[in-house]
Design a protein around this motif. Structure first.
Motif, PDB file in Angstrom:
ATOM      1  N   ARG A  35       0.829  -1.206   0.000  1.00 41.17           N
ATOM      2  CA  ARG A  35       0.000   0.000   0.000  1.00 41.17           C
ATOM      3  C   ARG A  35       0.866   1.261   0.000  1.00 41.17           C
ATOM      4  O   ARG A  35       0.498   2.272  -0.617  1.00 41.17           O
ATOM      5  N   LEU A  36       1.993   1.225   0.677  1.00 40.94           N
ATOM      6  CA  LEU A  36       2.908   2.362   0.624  1.00 40.94           C
ATOM      7  C   LEU A  36       3.402   2.590  -0.807  1.00 40.94           C
ATOM      8  O   LEU A  36       3.521   3.732  -1.276  1.00 40.94           O
ATOM      9  N   ARG A  37       3.691   1.494  -1.518  1.00 39.23           N
ATOM     10  CA  ARG A  37       4.123   1.640  -2.915  1.00 39.23           C
ATOM     11  C   ARG A  37       3.002   2.239  -3.771  1.00 39.23           C
ATOM     12  O   ARG A  37       3.253   3.070  -4.655  1.00 39.23           O
ATOM     13  N   ALA A  38       1.762   1.834  -3.509  1.00 33.26           N
ATOM     14  CA  ALA A  38       0.638   2.378  -4.263  1.00 33.26           C
ATOM     15  C   ALA A  38       0.480   3.876  -3.996  1.00 33.26           C
ATOM     16  O   ALA A  38       0.196   4.655  -4.920  1.00 33.26           O
ATOM     17  N   VAL A  39       0.669   4.281  -2.743  1.00 34.26           N
ATOM     18  CA  VAL A  39       0.623   5.704  -2.396  1.00 34.26           C
ATOM     19  C   VAL A  39       1.738   6.456  -3.120  1.00 34.26           C
ATOM     20  O   VAL A  39       1.535   7.541  -3.685  1.00 34.26           O
ATOM     21  N   ALA A  40       2.947   5.869  -3.131  1.00 34.14           N
ATOM     22  CA  ALA A  40       4.078   6.499  -3.821  1.00 34.14           C
ATOM     23  C   ALA A  40       3.785   6.661  -5.310  1.00 34.14           C
ATOM     24  O   ALA A  40       4.078   7.713  -5.904  1.00 34.14           O
ATOM     25  N   GLU A  41       3.195   5.647  -5.924  1.00 33.63           N
ATOM     26  CA  GLU A  41       2.868   5.730  -7.350  1.00 33.63           C
ATOM     27  C   GLU A  41       1.866   6.849  -7.626  1.00 33.63           C
ATOM     28  O   GLU A  41       1.987   7.593  -8.609  1.00 33.63           O
ATOM     29  N   ARG A  42       0.884   7.004  -6.752  1.00 30.17           N
ATOM     30  CA  ARG A  42      -0.112   8.058  -6.929  1.00 30.17           C
ATOM     31  C   ARG A  42       0.545   9.439  -6.827  1.00 30.17           C
ATOM     32  O   ARG A  42       0.260  10.340  -7.623  1.00 30.17           O
ATOM     33  N   MET A  43       1.455   9.600  -5.863  1.00 26.81           N
ATOM     34  CA  MET A  43       2.119  10.888  -5.681  1.00 26.81           C
ATOM     35  C   MET A  43       3.048  11.213  -6.851  1.00 26.81           C
ATOM     36  O   MET A  43       3.077  12.355  -7.335  1.00 26.81           O
ATOM     37  N   VAL A  44       3.790  10.234  -7.305  1.00 24.57           N
ATOM     38  CA  VAL A  44       4.715  10.459  -8.424  1.00 24.57           C
ATOM     39  C   VAL A  44       3.939  10.817  -9.689  1.00 24.57           C
ATOM     40  O   VAL A  44       4.334  11.728 -10.445  1.00 24.57           O
ATOM     41  N   ALA A  45       2.821  10.140  -9.933  1.00 23.19           N
ATOM     42  CA  ALA A  45       2.007  10.449 -11.110  1.00 23.19           C
ATOM     43  C   ALA A  45       1.500  11.880 -11.059  1.00 23.19           C
ATOM     44  O   ALA A  45       1.502  12.594 -12.076  1.00 23.19           O
ATOM     45  N   ALA A  46       1.062  12.325  -9.872  1.00 23.12           N
ATOM     46  CA  ALA A  46       0.571  13.700  -9.726  1.00 23.12           C
ATOM     47  C   ALA A  46       1.697  14.698  -9.969  1.00 23.12           C
ATOM     48  O   ALA A  46       1.511  15.716 -10.647  1.00 23.12           O
ATOM     49  N   GLN A  47       2.866  14.410  -9.420  1.00 20.81           N
ATOM     50  CA  GLN A  47       3.989  15.323  -9.607  1.00 20.81           C
ATOM     51  C   GLN A  47       4.382  15.409 -11.082  1.00 20.81           C
ATOM     52  O   GLN A  47       4.663  16.498 -11.607  1.00 20.81           O
ATOM     53  N   ARG A  48       4.386  14.287 -11.774  1.00 21.39           N
ATOM     54  CA  ARG A  48       4.783  14.286 -13.186  1.00 21.39           C
ATOM     55  C   ARG A  48       3.753  14.970 -14.075  1.00 21.39           C
ATOM     56  O   ARG A  48       4.062  15.334 -15.213  1.00 21.39           O
ATOM     57  N   SER A  49       2.547  15.186 -13.521  1.00 21.56           N
ATOM     58  CA  SER A  49       1.543  15.938 -14.278  1.00 21.56           C
ATOM     59  C   SER A  49       1.735  17.438 -14.112  1.00 21.56           C
ATOM     60  O   SER A  49       1.007  18.225 -14.721  1.00 21.56           O
ATOM     61  N   GLY A  50       2.697  17.819 -13.262  1.00 19.95           N
ATOM     62  CA  GLY A  50       3.038  19.229 -13.136  1.00 19.95           C
ATOM     63  C   GLY A  50       2.671  19.888 -11.827  1.00 19.95           C
ATOM     64  O   GLY A  50       2.831  21.110 -11.684  1.00 19.95           O
ATOM     65  N   ARG A  51       2.190  19.143 -10.837  1.00 27.14           N
ATOM     66  CA  ARG A  51       1.809  19.735  -9.556  1.00 27.14           C
ATOM     67  C   ARG A  51       2.800  19.373  -8.462  1.00 27.14           C
ATOM     68  O   ARG A  51       3.339  18.264  -8.420  1.00 27.14           O
TER      69      ARG A  51
END
Length: 418
Positions: A35-51
């Protein structure tokens, strides 16, 4: 932002034209490595979208309970300062591991404790109040392109000690940080898909709400709905923060908790938001003592007087959220004897404007009476009517009152199933 009765003074430093996303992940959302990895993936995806991304993390799963159990095995009354030092460890583990997970995905994250993030509190260990947030290190890390991971539930007192913010304190951390960072929204990821009109574990046909007003959510939380900490809603009201509560494990829309203009006199302004409950609500009876003395004695133990019902022999009262042992100890200290009834629970109907709609109270009591459920104590606020009943009939009372009010009351705010 100035100091106010609801929470911290937040120093708004504008580092960029766009405020970062502020997310909070609860204990079940980070319960294990997957679940920590899933949280990390969600955060990285958001950051790569520019936020920019600032995430507040709770301790993994039930680790806070496990730490508390360790403390009480060591001492029947552990020093509160040391208990805070121990309990704060859980969130530190979460942010450090999540930072490592982000690194594995090719991005960079910085983990910060509450004190490192600039969260300052008073010195009340175990239930500290937020005083100020100066997120200098958060802004610096965001400017360097890092995802910022902050421990929830904790801060630092003026004496430099680690403090904790009470059960559910990570919610308050998240909303306060959103305000300090200039955000207008805070996203809370948890193990429930939405705010419901009642606990769906008790009421099978409880309905998810698309939105709920700040004031209604505060009443629901104070009445026992466990989805949000009441202090976090107070902070949201004070600083104009909309909260989006949604599941970590699905793409469901969740519930928006926000400030909505009420109709001036329309029925929609005063509908029933939901039914909340608590299985345990202690009622105290004290003899030969006045209300002021009880209030002072409880305040010295960090507890608040709730409902008070004077009678010829003394008074009956509640102390919401207080440990019965603390209440008994407070009265013993001033030479007052107290009887304790712990076989009670509470069920509450939340509806803004109850003072203008006495029929809500009348229908509540009539429904309980017709079902043979005896009210032991009835209290009202501008936003809810609460009834103490025997603990074993709490579930029955919740289902009964939900059926009485919800079908015709919630209107368009209920999200259609499917």
């Amino acid at each position: 932002m100035g100091e106010n009765k609801h929470g911290a003074r937040a120093a708004r430093a504008v580092a960029s034209p766009v405020a970062p996303l502020v997310w909070k992940f609860g204990g079940t959302s980070v319960a294990d490595h997957a679940r920590l990895r899933a949280v990390a993936e969600r955060m990285v995806a958001a950051q790569r979208s520019g936020r920019g991304v600032v995430a507040i993390l709770s301790a993994m799963g039930s680790s806070t309970d496990e730490l508390a159990e360790m403390a009480y095995k060591m001492s029947a009354r552990p020093p509160l300062r040391e208990l805070d030092a121990l309990l704060s460890v859980g969130e530190s583990i979460s942010v450090a591991l999540a930072s490592m997970a982000v690194a594995e995905l090719g991005s960079h994250a910085v983990s910060l404790s509450g004190p490192q993030a600039g969260i300052r509190t008073d010195g009340q260990h175990g239930n500290a109040r937020l005083r100020e947030i100066r997120p200098v290190r958060i802004h610096d890390a965001l400017a360097r392109g890092a995802i910022v991971l902050v421990t929830g539930f904790q801060g630092m007192s003026q004496d430099g000690d680690v403090t904790t913010l009470g059960r559910g304190g990570s919610d308050a951390s998240a909303v306060a940080l959103a305000a300090a960072l200039g955000a207008t929204e805070c996203e809370i990821f948890t193990d429930v898909p939405a705010v419901f009109t009642a606990d769906p574990r008790v009421v099978a046909d409880a309905r998810p709400l698309a939105s709920i007003r700040h004031e209604e959510m505060l009443e629901m939380a104070e009445a026992g709905a466990g989805v949000m900490q009441p202090r976090s809603i107070e902070l949201a009201v004070a600083h104009g923060i909309d909260i989006h509560l949604r599941s970590s494990f699905s793409t469901e829309a969740g519930t928006w908790i926000r400030r909505e203009p009420a109709e001036l006199e329309g029925a929609g302004s005063w509908d029933v938001a939901g039914v909340a409950h608590r299985y345990h609500e202690t009622l105290y009876a004290a003899r030969d003592i006045d209300i002021a003395a009880v209030a002072v004695a409880l305040a010295e133990r960090g507890a608040c007087l709730g409902t008070v019902l004077p009678d010829l022999a003394g008074l009956r009262f509640t102390a919401p959220g207080a440990d019965p042992a603390e209440v008994i100890g407070a009265l013993d200290a001033i030479g007052a004897s107290v009887k304790v009834d712990q076989q009670l629970g509470a069920v509450s109907v939340v509806s803004l404007g109850i003072a203008r709609r006495p029929e809500v109270v009348v229908r509540t009591l009539a429904a309980l009476r017709d079902a043979g459920i005896e009210p032991r104590l009835v209290t009202t606020t501008p936003g809810r009517v609460s009834v103490l009943v025997d603990s074993e009939v709490v579930d029955d009372a919740v289902r009964l009152l939900h059926a009485t009010f919800i079908p015709a009351a919630v209107g368009a705010r209920v999200r259609a199933a499917g």
